[in-house]
Motif scaffolding. Structure first.
Motif, PDB file in Angstrom:
ATOM      1  N   PRO A 194     -14.147 -25.967  13.215  1.00 23.43           N
ATOM      2  CA  PRO A 194     -13.515 -27.287  13.169  1.00 23.43           C
ATOM      3  C   PRO A 194     -14.452 -28.415  12.774  1.00 23.43           C
ATOM      4  CG  PRO A 194     -13.805 -26.567  15.442  1.00 23.43           C
ATOM      5  CD  PRO A 194     -14.125 -25.392  14.578  1.00 23.43           C
ATOM      6  N   PHE A 195     -15.764 -28.207  12.911  1.00 25.20           N
ATOM      7  CA  PHE A 195     -16.725 -29.268  12.633  1.00 25.20           C
ATOM      8  C   PHE A 195     -17.612 -28.917  11.437  1.00 25.20           C
ATOM      9  CE2 PHE A 195     -15.885 -29.233  17.224  1.00 25.20           C
ATOM     10  CZ  PHE A 195     -15.339 -30.503  17.375  1.00 25.20           C
ATOM     11  N   TRP A 196     -18.131 -29.947  10.811  1.00 24.53           N
ATOM     12  CA  TRP A 196     -19.012 -29.788   9.664  1.00 24.53           C
ATOM     13  C   TRP A 196     -20.366 -29.278  10.128  1.00 24.53           C
ATOM     14  CZ3 TRP A 196     -18.324 -29.737   4.593  1.00 24.53           C
ATOM     15  CH2 TRP A 196     -19.432 -29.842   3.753  1.00 24.53           C
ATOM     16  N   ARG A 197     -20.914 -28.330   9.374  1.00 24.66           N
ATOM     17  CA  ARG A 197     -22.217 -27.790   9.732  1.00 24.66           C
ATOM     18  C   ARG A 197     -23.291 -28.391   8.840  1.00 24.66           C
ATOM     19  NH1 ARG A 197     -23.587 -21.674  11.549  1.00 24.66           N
ATOM     20  NH2 ARG A 197     -25.823 -21.936  11.899  1.00 24.66           N
ATOM     21  N   SER A 198     -24.343 -28.881   9.487  1.00 23.44           N
ATOM     22  CA  SER A 198     -25.474 -29.446   8.755  1.00 23.44           C
ATOM     23  C   SER A 198     -26.728 -28.707   9.210  1.00 23.44           C
ATOM     24  CB  SER A 198     -25.603 -30.947   9.052  1.00 23.44           C
ATOM     25  OG  SER A 198     -26.722 -31.490   8.380  1.00 23.44           O
ATOM     26  N   TYR A 215     -23.859 -27.859  14.164  1.00 24.97           N
ATOM     27  CA  TYR A 215     -22.589 -28.497  13.811  1.00 24.97           C
ATOM     28  C   TYR A 215     -22.634 -29.967  14.203  1.00 24.97           C
ATOM     29  CZ  TYR A 215     -20.785 -23.789  13.128  1.00 24.97           C
ATOM     30  OH  TYR A 215     -20.593 -22.502  12.682  1.00 24.97           O
ATOM     31  N   ASN A 216     -22.039 -30.777  13.356  1.00 21.04           N
ATOM     32  CA  ASN A 216     -21.968 -32.211  13.594  1.00 21.04           C
ATOM     33  C   ASN A 216     -20.608 -32.530  14.221  1.00 21.04           C
ATOM     34  OD1 ASN A 216     -21.834 -34.984  13.517  1.00 21.04           O
ATOM     35  ND2 ASN A 216     -22.597 -35.168  11.418  1.00 21.04           N
ATOM     36  N   LEU A 217     -20.580 -32.786  15.511  1.00 21.92           N
ATOM     37  CA  LEU A 217     -19.315 -33.026  16.204  1.00 21.92           C
ATOM     38  C   LEU A 217     -18.687 -34.369  15.834  1.00 21.92           C
ATOM     39  CD1 LEU A 217     -19.872 -31.625  19.811  1.00 21.92           C
ATOM     40  CD2 LEU A 217     -19.290 -30.443  17.694  1.00 21.92           C
ATOM     41  N   ASP A 218     -19.414 -35.185  15.099  1.00 27.98           N
ATOM     42  CA  ASP A 218     -18.871 -36.468  14.642  1.00 27.98           C
ATOM     43  C   ASP A 218     -18.223 -36.355  13.262  1.00 27.98           C
ATOM     44  OD1 ASP A 218     -19.573 -38.420  16.749  1.00 27.98           O
ATOM     45  OD2 ASP A 218     -21.617 -37.754  16.299  1.00 27.98           O
ATOM     46  N   LYS A 219     -18.230 -35.158  12.705  1.00 19.58           N
ATOM     47  CA  LYS A 219     -17.668 -34.969  11.368  1.00 19.58           C
ATOM     48  C   LYS A 219     -16.837 -33.684  11.342  1.00 19.58           C
ATOM     49  CE  LYS A 219     -18.903 -34.919   6.455  1.00 19.58           C
ATOM     50  NZ  LYS A 219     -20.018 -34.934   5.475  1.00 19.58           N
ATOM     51  N   PHE A 220     -15.553 -33.839  11.043  1.00 22.14           N
ATOM     52  CA  PHE A 220     -14.666 -32.680  10.997  1.00 22.14           C
ATOM     53  C   PHE A 220     -14.812 -31.923   9.685  1.00 22.14           C
ATOM     54  CE2 PHE A 220     -12.190 -35.264  14.119  1.00 22.14           C
ATOM     55  CZ  PHE A 220     -12.253 -34.363  15.171  1.00 22.14           C
ATOM     56  N   ASN A 221     -14.542 -30.622   9.757  1.00 16.95           N
ATOM     57  CA  ASN A 221     -14.554 -29.747   8.585  1.00 16.95           C
ATOM     58  C   ASN A 221     -13.160 -29.770   7.959  1.00 16.95           C
ATOM     59  OD1 ASN A 221     -14.675 -27.714   6.696  1.00 16.95           O
ATOM     60  ND2 ASN A 221     -15.135 -26.080   8.152  1.00 16.95           N
ATOM     61  N   ASN A 222     -13.045 -30.373   6.789  1.00 22.66           N
ATOM     62  CA  ASN A 222     -11.726 -30.521   6.143  1.00 22.66           C
ATOM     63  C   ASN A 222     -11.090 -29.186   5.794  1.00 22.66           C
ATOM     64  OD1 ASN A 222     -11.819 -33.315   6.302  1.00 22.66           O
ATOM     65  ND2 ASN A 222     -12.831 -33.529   4.303  1.00 22.66           N
ATOM     66  N   ILE A 282     -26.510 -25.718  22.148  1.00 19.70           N
ATOM     67  CA  ILE A 282     -27.605 -25.341  21.250  1.00 19.70           C
ATOM     68  C   ILE A 282     -27.143 -25.263  19.797  1.00 19.70           C
ATOM     69  CG2 ILE A 282     -28.733 -24.044  23.100  1.00 19.70           C
ATOM     70  CD1 ILE A 282     -27.805 -21.473  21.747  1.00 19.70           C
ATOM     71  N   ASN A 283     -25.809 -25.333  19.567  1.00 21.57           N
ATOM     72  CA  ASN A 283     -25.285 -25.198  18.211  1.00 21.57           C
ATOM     73  C   ASN A 283     -24.786 -26.504  17.614  1.00 21.57           C
ATOM     74  OD1 ASN A 283     -25.728 -22.427  18.304  1.00 21.57           O
ATOM     75  ND2 ASN A 283     -23.676 -21.996  19.093  1.00 21.57           N
ATOM     76  N   LEU A 339     -24.400 -32.557  21.866  1.00 23.73           N
ATOM     77  CA  LEU A 339     -24.544 -32.114  23.244  1.00 23.73           C
ATOM     78  C   LEU A 339     -25.858 -31.398  23.507  1.00 23.73           C
ATOM     79  CD1 LEU A 339     -20.935 -30.678  23.625  1.00 23.73           C
ATOM     80  CD2 LEU A 339     -21.728 -32.936  24.338  1.00 23.73           C
ATOM     81  N   ALA A 340     -26.682 -31.253  22.466  1.00 25.52           N
ATOM     82  CA  ALA A 340     -27.899 -30.447  22.594  1.00 25.52           C
ATOM     83  C   ALA A 340     -28.842 -31.008  23.644  1.00 25.52           C
ATOM     84  CB  ALA A 340     -28.612 -30.346  21.250  1.00 25.52           C
TER      85      ALA A 340
END
Length: 453
Positions: A90-94, A98-105, A147-148, A152-153
């Motif tokens: 559900p989230f964009w991976r950088s 994963y960046n919880l502030d950016k959704f994976n379209n 950790i991912n 929240l890390a």
């Protein structure tokens, strides 16, 4: 000025008409019999099967949906999980996180596409928001694991913070929890889902699916109320899957839940499964609600599923017993949309076209069957005084037809072959002996003749 007034009036009329159409056409309990659903203003029985639970992740999902419709199915389960190989998250991976502030379209676009495909095919979707199994069993890969992800890390820096394991994910709603940051992102996830799903009227909501973990009771209730608040004026259906026979009270739960999912009963077999089904129907009789079974287990893997033969029996007991929805769980824990499952879906559609299930009453104690071996046959009758008898593996029974006077047609439905076998006429008002044509799964349908006064 007149131009803008007219535009304003048109806008009000348009949205009022849209709201009225949504209210009429969306899925909701029947007015005359709230134990069943109606869709587009018509009563509907839901039954189906699918190859996996998170169908929206299937690249060629339209092919499976077309197959489902072709065999008479109209119902699927869709969990928002992403634990299979190649699934979108559900989230964009950088980088590594994963960046919880950016959704994976890609993930959310797949959901919207799936809902468009199902609404076009009149397939009802039971949408399951949180996947308990994924969050526990695949926690190491989850974007929610501190950790991912990038948000929240920090909780893990000392190694003593909460959310160290999947179970902690479900503690964020508790008043004594200091994990408000996690709850914030959980709400953003649900808000994003609702921004897509609330545009559709063929979706019924489930929070976490059926699970024996009682910790989920408070969790399910929290999110049910949250979703209802977010939906505002839109009528939505949210189910309670945390069911214990001794504690069900639809009168108290109706503000939060509008249906029950009784899939946990599919862990039972034979007479126990039937008795539990009839018991829950009696418990909620004063405040009836649809009784769904979105996950009927019985597959090749897992002793707890009891195997495909029991999946078949559970399916037909649910139908005869008055369930509002039935779906074969995905393989290997259920029959999925296998060839055998397809045959039973076809048979169910054939029987529904001949028998009125919406006024049907199951014979809980098999009182109309005078001679019956344990788990041999199950019976129901409807307002038209039609009677159906489900044989689990063929056999012979003696039927008390004393109160069913007049002429009846008797037809046998071969459930494994999806074909009608034999038809004869007989007189009611006495004792009947019914013998199935062969062993296996059969339904005897006794329909009162239109010539009978």
């Amino acid at each position: 000025m007149k131009k803008y007034i007219l535009i304003g009036i048109f806008t009000i009329v348009f949205y009022s008409a849209f709201a009225q159409t949504y209210s009429i056409s969306g899925i909701k309990p029947m007015d005359s019999n709230p134990s069943f659903w109606k869709y587009k203003g018509q009563p509907i029985l839901l039954f189906g099967g699918s190859s996996n639970d998170n169908l929206f992740q299937n690249p060629d999902v339209y092919k499976e949906l077309d197959l489902l419709v072709s065999v008479g199915g109209n119902y699927v389960r869709n969990t928002m999980c992403s634990d299979d190989e190649g699934n979108e998250k559900p989230f964009w991976r950088s980088g590594e996180r994963y960046n919880l502030d950016k959704f994976n379209n890609e993930y959310w676009g797949a959901l919207d596409n799936f809902l468009r495909l199902t609404v076009d095919r009149n397939i009802i979707v039971q949408l399951e928001i949180w996947s308990y199994d994924e969050l526990i069993n695949d926690w190491d890969k989850s974007p929610w694991n501190p950790i991912n992800n990038n948000v929240l890390a920090y909780i893990n820096d000392s190694g003593t913070g909460i959310n160290q394991k999947g179970d902690d994910f479900f503690l964020s709603i508790q008043e004594n929890s200091n994990d408000s940051l996690l709850l914030k992102y959980q709400k953003l996830f649900v808000d994003k889902l609702l921004s897509i799903s609330l545009a559709y009227g063929h979706v019924i909501y489930s929070i976490s699916g059926f699970n024996s973990n009682q910790q989920l009771s408070e969790w399910n209730l929290f999110w049910a109320n949250y979703i209802r608040e977010k939906a505002k004026e839109k009528t939505i259906e949210i189910g309670n899957s945390d069911i214990a026979l001794e504690s069900v009270d639809m009168d108290k739960q109706s503000d939060s839940y509008t249906y029950l999912d009784f899939s946990g009963n599919s862990l039972e077999v034979n007479e126990s499964h039937w008795k539990n089904l009839c018991s829950i129907k009696k418990i909620i009789a004063d405040n009836p609600a649809p009784l769904n079974n979105v996950s009927v287990v019985g597959g090749q893997l897992g002793d707890w599923t009891s195997g495909p033969a029991h999946a078949v029996e559970r399916f037909w007991q649910n139908l005869v017993g008055g369930a509002s929805s039935i779906r074969f769980e995905a393989e290997p824990f259920g029959m999925g949309l296998s060839e055998r499952a397809q045959m039973h879906l076809k048979s169910a559609r054939m029987l529904i076209s001949e028998y009125d299930f919406f006024t049907s009453v199951p014979d809980e104690k098999s009182s109309l069957i005078l001679e019956r071996e344990e788990d041999e046959a199950y019976l129901a009758r409807n307002a038209n005084r039609d009677v159906l008898v489900y044989f689990t593996d063929g056999g012979q029974i003696v039927l008390d037809f004393t109160d069913f006077e007049g002429t009846y047609s008797l037809k046998w439905l071969n459930l494994e072959g999806a074909n009608w076998y034999q038809e004869s006429m007989l007189e009611g008002g006495g004792i009947l002996e019914l013998t199935s044509p062969y062993a296996g799964n059969w339904v005897a349908l006794l329909s009162k003749s239109e010539l009978t006064e």
